[in-house]
Write a protein that holds these residues in place. Structure first.
Motif, PDB file in Angstrom:
ATOM      1  N   ASP A   1       0.804  -1.231   0.000  1.00  0.00           N
ATOM      2  CA  ASP A   1       0.000   0.000   0.000  1.00  0.00           C
ATOM      3  C   ASP A   1       0.831   1.272   0.000  1.00  0.00           C
ATOM      4  OD1 ASP A   1       0.810  -0.747   2.562  1.00  0.00           O
ATOM      5  OD2 ASP A   1      -0.939   0.116   3.550  1.00  0.00           O
ATOM      6  N   GLY A   2       2.017   1.226  -0.572  1.00  0.00           N
ATOM      7  CA  GLY A   2       2.757   2.449  -0.878  1.00  0.00           C
ATOM      8  C   GLY A   2       3.669   2.963   0.212  1.00  0.00           C
ATOM      9  N   GLY A   3       4.358   4.055  -0.128  1.00  0.00           N
ATOM     10  CA  GLY A   3       5.373   4.615   0.748  1.00  0.00           C
ATOM     11  C   GLY A   3       4.849   5.124   2.071  1.00  0.00           C
ATOM     12  N   ARG A   4       3.583   5.504   2.119  1.00  0.00           N
ATOM     13  CA  ARG A   4       2.971   5.953   3.370  1.00  0.00           C
ATOM     14  C   ARG A   4       2.067   4.853   3.929  1.00  0.00           C
ATOM     15  NH1 ARG A   4       4.237  11.189   3.965  1.00  0.00           N
ATOM     16  NH2 ARG A   4       4.741  12.410   2.110  1.00  0.00           N
ATOM     17  N   SER A   5       2.524   3.638   3.821  1.00  0.00           N
ATOM     18  CA  SER A   5       1.751   2.445   4.164  1.00  0.00           C
ATOM     19  C   SER A   5       1.050   2.544   5.515  1.00  0.00           C
ATOM     20  CB  SER A   5       2.678   1.223   4.174  1.00  0.00           C
ATOM     21  OG  SER A   5       2.021   0.082   4.674  1.00  0.00           O
ATOM     22  N   ARG A   6      -0.273   2.447   5.470  1.00  0.00           N
ATOM     23  CA  ARG A   6      -1.057   2.425   6.713  1.00  0.00           C
ATOM     24  C   ARG A   6      -0.854   1.102   7.440  1.00  0.00           C
ATOM     25  NH1 ARG A   6      -7.017   3.522   5.059  1.00  0.00           N
ATOM     26  NH2 ARG A   6      -7.301   3.197   7.306  1.00  0.00           N
ATOM     27  N   ILE A   7      -0.630   0.038   6.683  1.00  0.00           N
ATOM     28  CA  ILE A   7      -0.404  -1.257   7.321  1.00  0.00           C
ATOM     29  C   ILE A   7       0.905  -1.249   8.083  1.00  0.00           C
ATOM     30  CG2 ILE A   7      -0.051  -3.717   6.902  1.00  0.00           C
ATOM     31  CD1 ILE A   7      -1.854  -3.452   4.454  1.00  0.00           C
ATOM     32  N   ARG A   8       1.954  -0.703   7.466  1.00  0.00           N
ATOM     33  CA  ARG A   8       3.249  -0.604   8.158  1.00  0.00           C
ATOM     34  C   ARG A   8       3.105   0.209   9.438  1.00  0.00           C
ATOM     35  NH1 ARG A   8       6.692   2.451   4.632  1.00  0.00           N
ATOM     36  NH2 ARG A   8       5.980   4.244   5.833  1.00  0.00           N
ATOM     37  N   SER A   9       2.388   1.314   9.365  1.00  0.00           N
ATOM     38  CA  SER A   9       2.188   2.155  10.548  1.00  0.00           C
ATOM     39  C   SER A   9       1.419   1.410  11.622  1.00  0.00           C
ATOM     40  CB  SER A   9       1.445   3.437  10.159  1.00  0.00           C
ATOM     41  OG  SER A   9       2.205   4.218   9.254  1.00  0.00           O
ATOM     42  N   ALA A  10       0.376   0.676  11.219  1.00  0.00           N
ATOM     43  CA  ALA A  10      -0.425  -0.067  12.189  1.00  0.00           C
ATOM     44  C   ALA A  10       0.394  -1.127  12.891  1.00  0.00           C
ATOM     45  CB  ALA A  10      -1.630  -0.694  11.490  1.00  0.00           C
ATOM     46  N   LEU A  11       1.381  -1.672  12.198  1.00  0.00           N
ATOM     47  CA  LEU A  11       2.263  -2.682  12.786  1.00  0.00           C
ATOM     48  C   LEU A  11       3.343  -2.071  13.668  1.00  0.00           C
ATOM     49  CD1 LEU A  11       2.746  -4.937   9.625  1.00  0.00           C
ATOM     50  CD2 LEU A  11       1.422  -5.523  11.678  1.00  0.00           C
ATOM     51  N   GLY A  12       3.476  -0.740  13.629  1.00  0.00           N
ATOM     52  CA  GLY A  12       4.499  -0.067  14.426  1.00  0.00           C
ATOM     53  C   GLY A  12       5.898  -0.226  13.892  1.00  0.00           C
ATOM     54  N   ILE A  13       6.014  -0.505  12.594  1.00  0.00           N
ATOM     55  CA  ILE A  13       7.339  -0.676  11.985  1.00  0.00           C
ATOM     56  C   ILE A  13       7.873   0.696  11.570  1.00  0.00           C
ATOM     57  CG2 ILE A  13       8.636  -1.695  10.087  1.00  0.00           C
ATOM     58  CD1 ILE A  13       6.631  -3.971  10.061  1.00  0.00           C
ATOM     59  N   GLU A  14       8.994   1.092  12.137  1.00  0.00           N
ATOM     60  CA  GLU A  14       9.592   2.385  11.818  1.00  0.00           C
ATOM     61  C   GLU A  14      10.508   2.260  10.605  1.00  0.00           C
ATOM     62  OE1 GLU A  14      11.520   3.712  15.357  1.00  0.00           O
ATOM     63  OE2 GLU A  14       9.650   4.141  16.413  1.00  0.00           O
ATOM     64  N   THR A  15      10.902   3.409  10.066  1.00  0.00           N
ATOM     65  CA  THR A  15      11.788   3.432   8.910  1.00  0.00           C
ATOM     66  C   THR A  15      13.073   4.180   9.238  1.00  0.00           C
ATOM     67  OG1 THR A  15      10.788   5.465   8.018  1.00  0.00           O
ATOM     68  CG2 THR A  15       9.859   3.363   7.285  1.00  0.00           C
ATOM     69  N   ASP A  16      14.141   3.821   8.530  1.00  0.00           N
ATOM     70  CA  ASP A  16      15.419   4.514   8.632  1.00  0.00           C
ATOM     71  C   ASP A  16      15.714   5.214   7.312  1.00  0.00           C
ATOM     72  OD1 ASP A  16      16.035   3.636  11.281  1.00  0.00           O
ATOM     73  OD2 ASP A  16      16.587   1.672  10.451  1.00  0.00           O
ATOM     74  N   GLY A  17      16.670   6.137   7.357  1.00  0.00           N
ATOM     75  CA  GLY A  17      17.058   6.840   6.144  1.00  0.00           C
ATOM     76  C   GLY A  17      16.833   8.328   6.260  1.00  0.00           C
ATOM     77  N   PRO A  18      17.283   9.084   5.273  1.00  0.00           N
ATOM     78  CA  PRO A  18      17.174  10.545   5.332  1.00  0.00           C
ATOM     79  C   PRO A  18      15.753  11.064   5.222  1.00  0.00           C
ATOM     80  CG  PRO A  18      18.047   9.844   3.208  1.00  0.00           C
ATOM     81  CD  PRO A  18      18.013   8.628   4.078  1.00  0.00           C
ATOM     82  N   GLY A  19      14.814  10.230   4.799  1.00  0.00           N
ATOM     83  CA  GLY A  19      13.429  10.687   4.682  1.00  0.00           C
ATOM     84  C   GLY A  19      13.219  11.569   3.459  1.00  0.00           C
ATOM     85  N   SER A  20      12.462  12.645   3.637  1.00  0.00           N
ATOM     86  CA  SER A  20      12.147  13.532   2.520  1.00  0.00           C
ATOM     87  C   SER A  20      13.397  14.258   2.034  1.00  0.00           C
ATOM     88  CB  SER A  20      11.089  14.552   2.948  1.00  0.00           C
ATOM     89  OG  SER A  20      10.759  15.411   1.883  1.00  0.00           O
ATOM     90  N   LEU A  21      13.620  14.223   0.728  1.00  0.00           N
ATOM     91  CA  LEU A  21      14.818  14.836   0.136  1.00  0.00           C
ATOM     92  C   LEU A  21      14.485  16.065  -0.692  1.00  0.00           C
ATOM     93  CD1 LEU A  21      16.454  11.495  -1.015  1.00  0.00           C
ATOM     94  CD2 LEU A  21      17.299  12.964   0.828  1.00  0.00           C
ATOM     95  N   SER A  22      13.421  15.999  -1.437  1.00  0.00           N
ATOM     96  CA  SER A  22      13.008  17.138  -2.255  1.00  0.00           C
ATOM     97  C   SER A  22      11.563  16.939  -2.670  1.00  0.00           C
ATOM     98  CB  SER A  22      13.903  17.281  -3.498  1.00  0.00           C
ATOM     99  OG  SER A  22      13.726  16.184  -4.374  1.00  0.00           O
ATOM    100  N   HIS A  23      11.009  18.005  -3.223  1.00  0.00           N
ATOM    101  CA  HIS A  23       9.637  17.965  -3.704  1.00  0.00           C
ATOM    102  C   HIS A  23       9.613  18.447  -5.147  1.00  0.00           C
ATOM    103  CE1 HIS A  23       9.219  18.134   0.671  1.00  0.00           C
ATOM    104  NE2 HIS A  23       8.030  17.583   0.518  1.00  0.00           N
ATOM    105  N   CYS A  24       8.793  17.798  -5.949  1.00  0.00           N
ATOM    106  CA  CYS A  24       8.668  18.248  -7.328  1.00  0.00           C
ATOM    107  C   CYS A  24       7.219  18.129  -7.776  1.00  0.00           C
ATOM    108  CB  CYS A  24       9.587  17.451  -8.262  1.00  0.00           C
ATOM    109  SG  CYS A  24       9.194  15.706  -8.383  1.00  0.00           S
ATOM    110  N   LEU A  25       6.960  18.716  -8.909  1.00  0.00           N
ATOM    111  CA  LEU A  25       5.632  18.684  -9.499  1.00  0.00           C
ATOM    112  C   LEU A  25       5.693  17.837 -10.759  1.00  0.00           C
ATOM    113  CD1 LEU A  25       2.889  20.026  -8.810  1.00  0.00           C
ATOM    114  CD2 LEU A  25       3.387  21.683 -10.610  1.00  0.00           C
TER     115      LEU A  25
END
Length: 507
Positions: A167-191
């Protein structure tokens, strides 16, 4: 009751669905959107992805879907399409001879073309896919997962033995499981912008033309698509400076496209725009009980390198054959732990290599301190190594990859591309069951152990010296085309093969 419930019908979800169904698994896939992707996005299929598509029988259809699929790829870092060129990263990837490493070409089709092909194949194999259906909630216990689904305002409950979160990068399932992520996170924004215009000779029509534009007025990506005179344009914007997508009016976008193309009088037709976050995140776990993360739910990588969608497809395939083996009673639950053991280190390589590429191509100020070294594209796609209990390693070599043009045949690496003398290569005989390669001496062992265990074990005769085998030796290849075990000549091949499979499958 279904065997597997897949949430999300993007690359990762459809890959898992297609390969699970191919293995005869009862799979239900749901997605909250109305259909597969209608935008090209994640274009391009790596050599490895095309091998996996070969296993599913859709490789030719994917190649034929894109007018540019059998062409090459040109990647340029420049000020504009006709302006100063800072780097020419690739002039024509399609011209590179890869026959020593793989029998498959590189594909270039867009996601909007590939997903429907995967969907049709999955349904032909027997999968059920429902769009306009979202996951409301789920719980799991020792025997399975109970999920509440909502479609057209009505809720239903589904019981599954396993759940795949695609279910994608903002996975609700991952969040519900309490699984955290590592890494720099947001790097830039584009259109993201899709537009139509006649650009003449500003771009090449015989290859996929990809530009990373470092213009005094903006930084942006620019690429051709499968539709003639239709292009993708992705300018950066900076929320830290107070910028938002709403600042990019049609008039401003038209002016930026004119600057990017060096066509001051161009009248592009804008067909679609949407904001897009470029990020790098890696889930700390890919498994939680009976729930597994695939694709962007497991990792998010910058697009510099084109490996996000390809990695998602690889996730789906790796998990599918392992789930199928467990569901058929061929393997113990321990085999499912090898999904994270193998795919998470690979995802880390993809993310770090993409970040190095991002620094080189778009953002020279990006801090890459602490990252693992970048891998060459061919090594990343075809020379990667797995380490897990589903591989019986021969050595303690710490290398993450090997040169795929000089394959060793060692356990943990892809099976070498070998012509079998039957008009086929190894990729033509892999993908569904286990494959045993030898000079012919192990054929009776394959038949005997297959009859004893119920496993599909196909024996193939290989030319002398291939797979790194000595006379009388054998190489056992998994359903995903990875070498699991090698043996020298032995007086009792059936016993050796049976013992190896017992270890590999945790039987």
């Amino acid at each position: 009751m279904v065997d597997v419930l897949v949430v999300g019908a993007g690359y990762g979800g459809l890959s898992a669905t297609m390969f699970l169904a191919q293995h005869g698994v009862d799979v239900l896939t749901v997605d909250r959107h109305a259909s597969t992707s209608i935008h090209p996005r994640a274009a391009g299929q790596s050599w490895r992805t095309m091998e996996l598509f070969r296993f599913a029988g859709i490789d030719e259809e994917v190649l034929d879907a894109s007018p540019r699929a059998r062409g090459g790829l040109r990647i340029t870092v420049a000020a504009s399409l006709g302006g100063q060129v800072f780097h020419r990263l690739y002039d024509d990837v399609g011209a590179v001879d890869v026959s020593a490493a793989t029998a498959m070409p590189h594909g270039m089709a867009g996601q909007d073309l590939v997903e429907p092909i995967m969907l049709r194949r999955a349904e032909k194999f027997g999968a059920t896919v429902r769009f306009n259906t979202e996951l409301v909630s789920f719980t799991q216990d020792e025997d399975g997962v109970t999920a509440v689904l909502r479609s057209s305002g009505e809720e239903t409950t589904v019981r599954a033995r396993y759940l795949i979160a695609a279910d994608g990068g903002r996975s609700r399932i991952r969040s519900a499981l309490g699984i955290e992520t590592d890494g720099p996170g947001s790097l830039s924004h584009c259109l993201g912008v899709l537009f139509e215009a006649n650009l003449g000779d500003r771009v090449r029509t015989d290859v996929t033309d990809l530009f990373y534009l470092q213009n005094p007025h903006f930084t942006a990506g620019f690429c051709s698509t499968d539709t003639p005179d239709h292009y993708g344009f992705a300018p950066d914007y900076h929320p830290s400076k107070g910028e938002s997508p709403e600042d990019f009016t049609p008039e401003r976008l038209v002016e930026m496209i004119r600057i990017a193309t060096d066509e001051p009088d161009l009248e592009p037709v804008l067909h679609w725009t949407a904001p897009w976050e470029i990020a790098a995140r890696l889930a700390r776990r890919f498994r939680s009980g009976r729930v597994f993360l695939v694709g962007d739910a497991a990792k998010v990588t910058p697009p510099t390198g084109g490996m996000g969608g390809n990695t998602a497809i690889g996730d789906g395939h790796d998990l599918a054959w392992k789930l199928a083996a467990v569901l058929r009673g061929e393997a113990s639950d321990a085999l499912l732990d090898t999904y994270e053991a193998e795919r998470r280190p690979y995802a880390r390589m993809v993310i770090d290599t993409s970040l190095h590429n991002m620094k080189q191509r778009m953002h020279p100020d990006l801090d890459v301190t602490g990252l693992t070294p970048a891998e060459e594209p061919m090594a990343l796609c075809l020379g990667f190594r797995y380490r897990s209990t589903a591989v019986l390693a021969e050595d303690d070599d710490p290398a993450r990859t090997e040169n795929p043009f000089e394959p060793t045949g060692r356990p943990g690496f892809r099976a070498p591309n070998v012509a079998l003398g039957t008009g086929q290569s190894t990729v033509d005989v892999l993908g569904l069951g286990w494959a045993l390669f030898s000079d012919g001496t192990w054929a009776p062992a394959a038949s005997a152990v297959s009859a004893e265990t119920g496993l599909r074990i196909d024996h193939h005769v290989t030319p002398p010296g291939t797979f790194g085998l000595t006379p009388g030796g054998a190489s056992l290849v998994r359903p995903d085309g990875m070498v699991a075990w090698r043996s020298p000549a032995t007086p009792n091949p059936p016993a050796a093969l049976s013992t190896a499979l017992t270890q590999l499958l945790g039987r």
